[in-house]
Scaffold this active site. Sequence first.
Site, PDB file in Angstrom:
ATOM      1  N   VAL A  83       0.856  -1.190   0.000  1.00 31.77           N
ATOM      2  CA  VAL A  83       0.000   0.000   0.000  1.00 31.77           C
ATOM      3  C   VAL A  83       0.887   1.232   0.000  1.00 31.77           C
ATOM      4  CG1 VAL A  83      -1.640   1.343   1.371  1.00 31.77           C
ATOM      5  CG2 VAL A  83      -1.940  -1.122   1.167  1.00 31.77           C
ATOM      6  N   ALA A 128       4.435   4.059   2.960  1.00 37.71           N
ATOM      7  CA  ALA A 128       3.991   2.822   2.313  1.00 37.71           C
ATOM      8  C   ALA A 128       4.149   1.688   3.308  1.00 37.71           C
ATOM      9  CB  ALA A 128       4.823   2.544   1.063  1.00 37.71           C
ATOM     10  N   LYS A 129       3.614   0.540   2.996  1.00 37.76           N
ATOM     11  CA  LYS A 129       3.865  -0.661   3.799  1.00 37.76           C
ATOM     12  C   LYS A 129       3.516  -1.869   2.950  1.00 37.76           C
ATOM     13  CE  LYS A 129       5.222  -1.493   8.045  1.00 37.76           C
ATOM     14  NZ  LYS A 129       6.079  -0.637   8.887  1.00 37.76           N
ATOM     15  N   GLY A 130       4.158  -2.985   3.255  1.00 41.00           N
ATOM     16  CA  GLY A 130       3.850  -4.223   2.554  1.00 41.00           C
ATOM     17  C   GLY A 130       3.659  -5.335   3.552  1.00 41.00           C
TER      18      GLY A 130
END
Length: 439
Positions: A83, A128-130
């Site tokens: 995201v 962001a992050k995953g």
Amino acid sequence: MNKQADPSSRVGNGNANFSVENLEWSTPMYRLAVEQLDLTAKRMNLDPNIWERLRTPQRAYVVSFPFRRDDYDTVETVLGYRVQHVLTMGPTKGGLRYDMDVNLGEVTALAMWMTWKCALMNLPFGGAKGGVRIEPRSLSSNELQRITRRYTSEIIDFIGPDRDIPAPDLGTDEQVMAWMMDTYSQQKGHAVPGVVTGKPIEIGGSHGRREATGRGVVTCMVEACRIVGMDPADTTVVVQGYGQVGAVVSDLASNVGANIIAVSDFEGGLFNPKGLDLDAVALWYRERGSFKGFPDADAISNGELLRLHCDVLIPAAVQNQINEDNADAIHCQLLVEAANGPTTVVADEILAERGILVVPDILANAGGVTVSYFEWVQGLQQFFWSEVEVNKRLVDLMRRAFDDVHAVSKESGVTFRTAAMMRGIERVAAAKRRRGVFP
Ligand code: NAD
């Protein structure tokens, strides 16, 4: 701010289903992140157009892919997410998490916090992050490598040194970053170290990155002690989580003279009111991967650990640990959030009423992304700094951010969390106003 201007009450103006509950990523953690945003936005009279924009991620990718187990015959389907919350500030930046609880809402909330954190620290990144929904502890190293390489190739078009730069988080480490970097580089046909941070030193990592999050946490702890009139060398400290962040926090807090009386991992922990022998604990844990059976301390559950009487409590594991069920039973003067989202909004209010100073995650654990930024800069310039230089710059930036948040908190009469978020959000809002709306 009148009610009309609040995005939560703007439903119907062309965005019929735009209430938080109707979004695909609406989970408790996402709602926590939005609740924090809404509280801060109201407090700072944020432009409702920008406020609404900041409640949703700009891009959210969901992938599923096959993954072959070591027995070769079993092929499982795995879910992965990335995201990107705000693309206004530069490339996006944020960790990659391997955990069974990972979902789109969790990753979205974490991406939002990254946005505020980067802006608070004045870093040229959006958040962001995953995440990949797996239980990393149950997988072999070969299995983790295959998952990492396939996940990287699934999101390869969305990441890159000037696009979106992953880093380690819960359940991932520098080896995972090395596999990501290698997979990306193989596809591009040349080495691209800048695609991830938190890499091993041998392939372009930065000195001091491994300890950076913990170092930032302990810097904040020392500064916060000063404010409440405690000598860090005279404190008792409880740390939940004994991973990349928690283990370093324990060591560095002990280096400033604090007495670490309890530590834990997902199975539970150790408590010795006189203080733990951290070298012995580290050796025991390294050899067995568990605290079980350690002789010079009592075994303790995570629930009990959070309720211990101490001067400083440092949650460094997972989210939602301090909530309405235990906020009344927390017995510390300072809560320094090393984990992301460890305290719910209700618990936050209870702690504030009880006079406990909370140093929020977006400030306390910002050391990791700050040295990730240093790593990215060093990689772009091909000019590498010494460990002393990295640590000095990190501590300087952490102290500056801490003082900034303290000043806003005093000026505006708000908690440290609201002050930190106000600082972050106002910088993002200013950039958005300058760039305008396309088309
Ligand atoms: P890690 O996987 O290295 O360690 C996590 C630790 O928490 C382990 O000791 C694990 O056993 C424990 N744990 C897991 N589930 C738990 C549970 N339900 N109850 C109690 N303990 C549990 O992860 P990490 O990188 O140390 O990250 C810890 C926290 O810090 C996360 O919230 C992460 O988002 C945050 N954080 C990490 C970094 C970083 O640089 N690694 C940076 C900023 C924030």
